[in-house]
Design a protein around this motif. Structure first.
Motif, short mmCIF file in Angstrom:
data_model
loop_
_atom_site.label_atom_id
_atom_site.label_comp_id
_atom_site.label_asym_id
_atom_site.label_seq_id
_atom_site.Cartn_x
_atom_site.Cartn_y
_atom_site.Cartn_z
N MET A 89 0.83 -1.20 0.00
CA MET A 89 0.00 0.00 0.00
C MET A 89 0.88 1.26 0.00
O MET A 89 0.55 2.25 -0.67
CB MET A 89 -0.96 0.00 1.19
N ASP A 90 1.99 1.23 0.72
CA ASP A 90 2.93 2.35 0.71
C ASP A 90 3.48 2.58 -0.70
O ASP A 90 3.63 3.72 -1.15
CB ASP A 90 4.08 2.12 1.70
N PHE A 119 3.69 5.56 -5.96
CA PHE A 119 3.45 5.65 -7.39
C PHE A 119 2.38 6.70 -7.72
O PHE A 119 2.49 7.41 -8.71
CB PHE A 119 3.03 4.29 -7.97
N LYS A 120 1.35 6.80 -6.88
CA LYS A 120 0.33 7.84 -7.11
C LYS A 120 0.95 9.24 -6.98
O LYS A 120 0.63 10.12 -7.78
CB LYS A 120 -0.82 7.67 -6.12
N ARG A 167 1.19 12.15 -9.98
CA ARG A 167 0.66 13.51 -9.83
C ARG A 167 1.72 14.55 -10.16
O ARG A 167 1.41 15.65 -10.58
CB ARG A 167 0.16 13.74 -8.39
N ARG A 168 2.97 14.25 -9.97
CA ARG A 168 4.06 15.19 -10.22
C ARG A 168 4.36 15.38 -11.69
O ARG A 168 4.97 16.35 -12.09
CB ARG A 168 5.33 14.74 -9.50
#
Length: 119
Positions: free
Chosen positions: A105-106, A111-112, A116-117
């Motif tokens: 989950m980390d 990756f999310k 976004r970057r």
């Protein structure tokens, strides 16, 4: 009794019964026509084996405990102790799997963030 009757009385497949026999956990006599013939006490032994497998015990474990079961020298406390060890093993596996889940989950979070970057 023939293997099909043993299977019906224990709800254990013929294939699995043959496997137990090949592993030396149960034994049969061979009739002149080549069919296996099991005695009545084998039903109790197969049920013990099947219950032990349902609890996740290995055939090696069963091979160690079955002789004492057959001779009446396996106490309820012996089985309780073995089951408690099995529960501890499962608890350890669950702890490890929960830690792995957290790590996964980390990584998803990382990756999310990276996605976004990107412009």
């Amino acid at each position: 009794m023939r293997i099909s009757e043993l299977s019906a009385r224990t709800q254990v497949s013929v294939h699995r019964l043959r496997r137990y026999e090949a592993a030396g956990l149960i034994a049969s006599q061979r009739l002149p026509n080549g069919y296996r013939d099991y005695d009545d006490k084998t039903v109790k032994h197969v049920i013990f084996i099947a219950m032990s497998r349902e609890m996740g015990f290995s055939l090696t474990f069963i091979a160690e405990y079955l002789p004492r079961f057959k001779t009446g020298k396996l106490s309820a406390q012996d089985m309780i102790d073995a089951i408690l060890v099995r529960v501890a093993e499962i608890d350890q596996l669950m702890t490890e799997q929960q830690a792995l889940r957290k790590k996964l989950m980390d990584h998803i979070g990382w990756f999310k963030t990276q996605a976004r970057r990107k412009p």
